[in-house]
Design a protein around this motif. Structure first.
Motif, PDB file in Angstrom:
ATOM      1  N   THR A   1       0.821  -1.204   0.000  1.00 60.12           N
ATOM      2  CA  THR A   1       0.000   0.000   0.000  1.00 60.12           C
ATOM      3  C   THR A   1       0.854   1.253   0.000  1.00 60.12           C
TER       4      THR A   1
ATOM      5  N   SER B   1      -1.351   9.959  -4.297  1.00 63.27           N
ATOM      6  CA  SER B   1      -2.689   9.521  -4.654  1.00 63.27           C
ATOM      7  C   SER B   1      -3.705  10.460  -4.028  1.00 63.27           C
TER       8      SER B   1
ATOM      9  N   GLY C   1      -3.947   6.029  -9.613  1.00 61.83           N
ATOM     10  CA  GLY C   1      -2.942   5.206  -8.966  1.00 61.83           C
ATOM     11  C   GLY C   1      -1.920   4.617  -9.907  1.00 61.83           C
ATOM     12  N   SER C   2      -1.727   5.220 -11.069  1.00 56.55           N
ATOM     13  CA  SER C   2      -0.805   4.654 -12.059  1.00 56.55           C
ATOM     14  C   SER C   2       0.600   4.466 -11.502  1.00 56.55           C
TER      15      SER C   2
ATOM     16  N   PHE D   1       1.538   4.088  -8.398  1.00 59.79           N
ATOM     17  CA  PHE D   1       1.524   2.994  -7.412  1.00 59.79           C
ATOM     18  C   PHE D   1       1.498   1.641  -8.110  1.00 59.79           C
ATOM     19  N   GLU D   2       0.662   1.505  -9.110  1.00 59.94           N
ATOM     20  CA  GLU D   2       0.566   0.234  -9.826  1.00 59.94           C
ATOM     21  C   GLU D   2       1.901  -0.147 -10.453  1.00 59.94           C
ATOM     22  N   GLN D   3       2.610   0.835 -11.016  1.00 58.16           N
ATOM     23  CA  GLN D   3       3.909   0.569 -11.619  1.00 58.16           C
ATOM     24  C   GLN D   3       4.928   0.164 -10.562  1.00 58.16           C
TER      25      GLN D   3
ATOM     26  N   CYS E   1       4.257  -1.121  -7.671  1.00 56.07           N
ATOM     27  CA  CYS E   1       3.829  -2.409  -7.138  1.00 56.07           C
ATOM     28  C   CYS E   1       4.306  -3.545  -8.056  1.00 56.07           C
ATOM     29  N   LEU E   2       4.171  -3.360  -9.350  1.00 58.04           N
ATOM     30  CA  LEU E   2       4.631  -4.354 -10.320  1.00 58.04           C
ATOM     31  C   LEU E   2       6.132  -4.601 -10.158  1.00 58.04           C
TER      32      LEU E   2
END
Length: 92
Positions: free
Chosen positions: A18, A39, A55-56, A58-60, A62-63
């Motif tokens: 998170t 965010s 959240g782009s 964050f998603e990147q 996270c990946l």
């Protein structure tokens, strides 16, 4: 959140990735990995800013974080892409 509460009540170990260490789910999690990011959903003011929508970022992150964790686990467990492939899509 309801699903996390139900899982927690059933004794499930919750691990969370998170940007919001103070979220409701973070309070239930046994392990929380906090990634830096921006965010509109964050309750606290972050020094991190981004021009990316929603959240782009964050998603990147996270990946990349999950890929790094998998690569580390593969090394520790002596796995390769070839050895894992037969088990990759067994739920599809």
């Amino acid at each position: 959140m309801a699903l996390a509460r139900k899982a927690h009540a059933a004794g499930v170990h919750i691990v969370l990735i998170t940007m919001d260490a103070g979220s409701s789910i973070a309070k239930l999690a046994e392990v929380t990995v906090v990634l830096p990011g921006a965010s509109p959903k964050l309750r606290s003011v972050s020094a991190v800013t981004s021009i990316q929508p929603m959240g782009s970022a964050f998603e990147q992150m996270c990946l990349l974080t999950c890929d790094a964790m998998i690569l580390s686990l593969m090394q520790q467990m002596g796995e390769s892409s070839e050895s894992m492939f037969p088990r990759h899509a067994d739920l599809e």
